[in-house]
Design a protein around this motif. Structure first.
Motif, short mmCIF file in Angstrom:
data_model
loop_
_atom_site.label_atom_id
_atom_site.label_comp_id
_atom_site.label_asym_id
_atom_site.label_seq_id
_atom_site.Cartn_x
_atom_site.Cartn_y
_atom_site.Cartn_z
N ALA A 196 -12.31 -14.39 -8.28
CA ALA A 196 -11.54 -14.08 -9.15
C ALA A 196 -12.82 -13.81 -10.07
CB ALA A 196 -10.86 -15.43 -9.72
N ALA A 197 -14.00 -14.13 -10.04
CA ALA A 197 -15.19 -14.24 -11.00
C ALA A 197 -15.57 -12.74 -10.97
CB ALA A 197 -16.01 -15.18 -10.86
N GLY A 198 -15.63 -12.24 -9.64
CA GLY A 198 -16.36 -11.02 -9.23
C GLY A 198 -15.80 -9.83 -9.95
N GLY A 199 -16.42 -9.27 -10.78
CA GLY A 199 -16.03 -7.67 -11.28
C GLY A 199 -14.91 -7.85 -12.08
N SER A 200 -14.55 -9.03 -12.70
CA SER A 200 -13.12 -9.12 -13.34
C SER A 200 -13.34 -8.44 -14.80
CB SER A 200 -12.66 -10.85 -13.30
OG SER A 200 -13.70 -11.26 -14.09
N ASN A 201 -14.35 -8.30 -15.23
CA ASN A 201 -14.51 -7.75 -16.66
C ASN A 201 -14.30 -6.01 -16.45
OD1 ASN A 201 -16.85 -7.39 -15.04
ND2 ASN A 201 -18.14 -7.86 -16.72
N VAL A 202 -14.20 -5.42 -15.53
CA VAL A 202 -13.95 -3.97 -15.41
C VAL A 202 -12.49 -3.92 -15.38
CG1 VAL A 202 -14.11 -1.91 -14.19
CG2 VAL A 202 -16.06 -3.68 -14.24
N HIS A 203 -12.10 -2.88 -16.24
CA HIS A 203 -10.47 -2.65 -16.31
C HIS A 203 -10.10 -1.74 -15.07
CE1 HIS A 203 -6.60 -1.40 -17.82
NE2 HIS A 203 -7.05 -0.05 -17.47
N LEU A 204 -9.12 -2.19 -14.40
CA LEU A 204 -8.57 -1.50 -13.28
C LEU A 204 -7.40 -0.50 -13.67
CD1 LEU A 204 -9.32 -3.50 -10.24
CD2 LEU A 204 -10.74 -1.83 -11.25
N ASP A 205 -7.16 0.67 -13.46
CA ASP A 205 -5.95 1.16 -13.47
C ASP A 205 -4.86 0.81 -12.46
OD1 ASP A 205 -6.66 2.55 -15.95
OD2 ASP A 205 -7.78 4.10 -14.61
N HIS A 206 -3.61 0.51 -12.79
CA HIS A 206 -2.57 0.12 -11.80
C HIS A 206 -2.01 1.17 -11.17
CE1 HIS A 206 0.09 -2.51 -9.88
NE2 HIS A 206 1.03 -2.24 -10.73
N ILE A 207 -1.75 1.08 -10.08
CA ILE A 207 -0.77 2.01 -9.35
C ILE A 207 -0.03 1.12 -8.46
CG2 ILE A 207 -2.02 4.05 -9.37
CD1 ILE A 207 -3.06 3.24 -6.16
N LYS A 208 1.18 1.85 -7.92
CA LYS A 208 2.07 0.91 -6.93
C LYS A 208 1.92 2.00 -5.90
CE LYS A 208 6.41 -1.27 -7.43
NZ LYS A 208 7.69 -0.77 -6.66
N VAL A 209 1.53 1.38 -4.84
CA VAL A 209 1.30 2.33 -3.43
C VAL A 209 2.99 2.41 -3.02
CG1 VAL A 209 -1.00 2.02 -2.73
CG2 VAL A 209 0.61 0.30 -1.90
N ASP A 210 3.08 3.53 -2.25
CA ASP A 210 4.45 3.65 -1.75
C ASP A 210 4.37 4.34 -0.22
OD1 ASP A 210 7.08 4.37 -1.01
OD2 ASP A 210 7.25 5.72 -2.89
N ALA A 211 4.52 3.34 0.77
CA ALA A 211 4.54 3.68 2.13
C ALA A 211 5.97 4.65 2.52
CB ALA A 211 4.59 2.55 2.80
N THR A 212 6.68 4.96 1.65
CA THR A 212 7.64 5.84 2.12
C THR A 212 7.64 7.12 1.70
OG1 THR A 212 9.11 5.11 0.06
CG2 THR A 212 9.59 3.79 1.89
N ASN A 213 6.61 7.25 0.83
CA ASN A 213 6.37 8.55 0.28
C ASN A 213 5.40 9.64 1.17
OD1 ASN A 213 5.82 11.09 -1.18
ND2 ASN A 213 5.18 9.82 -3.02
N GLN A 214 6.33 10.18 2.13
CA GLN A 214 5.47 10.80 3.24
C GLN A 214 4.75 12.13 2.79
OE1 GLN A 214 5.90 9.86 6.43
NE2 GLN A 214 7.58 8.96 6.81
N GLU A 215 5.13 12.60 1.84
CA GLU A 215 4.41 13.62 1.21
C GLU A 215 3.08 13.29 0.66
OE1 GLU A 215 7.07 16.16 -1.43
OE2 GLU A 215 8.51 16.26 0.21
N SER A 216 3.15 12.37 -0.02
CA SER A 216 1.94 11.71 -0.53
C SER A 216 0.90 11.43 0.67
CB SER A 216 2.12 10.72 -1.55
OG SER A 216 1.12 9.76 -1.91
N LEU A 217 1.43 10.72 1.52
CA LEU A 217 0.52 10.07 2.63
C LEU A 217 -0.04 11.40 3.34
CD1 LEU A 217 2.80 7.26 3.93
CD2 LEU A 217 0.64 7.02 2.69
N GLN A 218 0.67 12.34 3.56
CA GLN A 218 0.27 13.61 4.24
C GLN A 218 -0.82 14.32 3.49
OE1 GLN A 218 3.89 16.04 4.82
NE2 GLN A 218 4.69 14.59 6.26
N ARG A 219 -0.82 14.30 2.23
CA ARG A 219 -1.65 14.93 1.24
C ARG A 219 -2.99 13.90 1.36
NH1 ARG A 219 2.39 15.89 -2.27
NH2 ARG A 219 1.88 14.05 -3.59
N GLY A 220 -2.74 12.82 1.17
CA GLY A 220 -3.84 11.82 1.38
C GLY A 220 -4.52 11.91 2.55
N MET A 221 -3.84 12.12 3.74
CA MET A 221 -4.63 12.08 4.87
C MET A 221 -5.52 13.34 5.05
SD MET A 221 -3.19 12.13 8.86
CE MET A 221 -4.56 11.78 10.20
#
Ligand code: HEC
Length: 260
Positions: free
Chosen positions: A19-44
């Motif tokens: 929990a202590a490691g790098g917790s001070n850096v703000h991370l942008d939140h995303i929701k990954v989606d294993a059903t979004n085939q188009e996004s996965l194809q582009r990602g690959m």
């Protein structure tokens, strides 16, 4: 009792360390989606073009990805398998670990499990957080991974990103702070605001965010290739259990009918 407490503290220690490691850096939140085939194809596709040269994904086979992401085998071979590899092989590369160590200061790790190890938010923010730093060997640094050895390989699509100073809304625990006298939102000077030099990248900021999302989504898939399967299996198991509950209920009624 004392012993138990000590054991408990020892078990919890790694949790706090993580929990202590790098917790001070703000991370942008995303929701990954294993059903979004188009996004996965582009990602690959992005992964093969921009990352695979340095980072293997050796626990992922092209063939399995072709099936899961619904990419026809011939298209996969034509566009996504650049080396002399076959479709049944793992996504490896010819990077020599020793040479890479000399070039980058650290060998590029295999990324099949990157999202399991670092989290999707971390990977997504990392890919968008390179900035110009002329003190570094490749002229870039990274907000979430200071002194990183990796060059900004996405610069041609993102553009040249720099840190600049500017006024930003003052925050306290994630809430804006207002001036008690004027009621206006207060601002504060910050010198780590990231801005891209206009016209230096082939994508707009929104398109680039989407590309970083697709890449992260693909790496989330390689981290848990069985996720979709286990979800649909889970639903089937629950339906089966509900059905059996009904069967056993009637069986129970039947057994006790003559006794009551
Ligand atoms: C020119 C080689 C090179 C390319 C291309 C490259 N990387 Fe890297 N990457 C590295 C090196 C080297 C490191 C290790 C940095 C360190 O430890 O300082 C790294 C580290 C990382 C890490 C952090 C891993 C960890 O947990 O420590 C992630 C995530 C990552 N790269 C993602 C990517 C993605 C996604 C791409 C494609 C868009 C990519 N990289 C392309 C060289 C490369």
């Amino acid at each position: 009792m004392k012993k138990l407490l000590i054991i408990g503290a020892m078990l919890l220690a790694p949790v706090f360390a993580v929990a202590a490691g790098g917790s001070n850096v703000h991370l942008d939140h995303i929701k990954v989606d294993a059903t979004n085939q188009e996004s996965l194809q582009r990602g690959m596709q992005l992964y093969v073009n921009y990352c695979l040269g340095c980072h293997s994904a050796q626990y992922q086979r092209y063939e399995r990805a072709a099936t899961d992401l619904q990419i026809p085998a011939d298209l996969m071979m034509e566009h996504l398998v650049h080396s002399s590899q076959k479709i049944g092989e793992q996504m490896t590369n010819a990077m020599d670990a020793k040479q890479a160590q000399a070039w980058f200061g650290a060998p590029p790790p295999d990324l099949t499990n990157a999202v399991n190890l670092r989290g999707a938010d971390w990977v997504y923010t990392y890919l968008r957080s390179f900035y110009v730093d002329n003190d570094r060997p490749y002229g870039v640094n990274n907000v979430v991974f200071p002194s990183v050895g990796m060059p900004n390989v996405l610069a041609e699509i993102q553009g040249i990103q720099r840190q600049t100073c500017g006024q930003v809304p003052m925050m306290d625990n994630g809430k804006p702070v207002f001036d008690t006298l004027t009621g206006k939102p207060m601002t504060t000077q910050k010198c780590d605001i990231l801005v891209v030099d206009e016209g230096t990248g082939s994508m707009t900021p929104a398109e680039f965010d989407q590309a970083a999302y697709d890449l992260t989504n693909f790496l989330a898939y390689t981290s848990k290739p069985y996720l979709q399967e286990s979800k649909s299996l889970g639903i089937k198991v629950i339906i089966f259990l509900l059905f059996m509950t009904l069967v056993f209920y009637f069986l129970y009624k039947e057994y006790w009918r003559d006794i009551h």
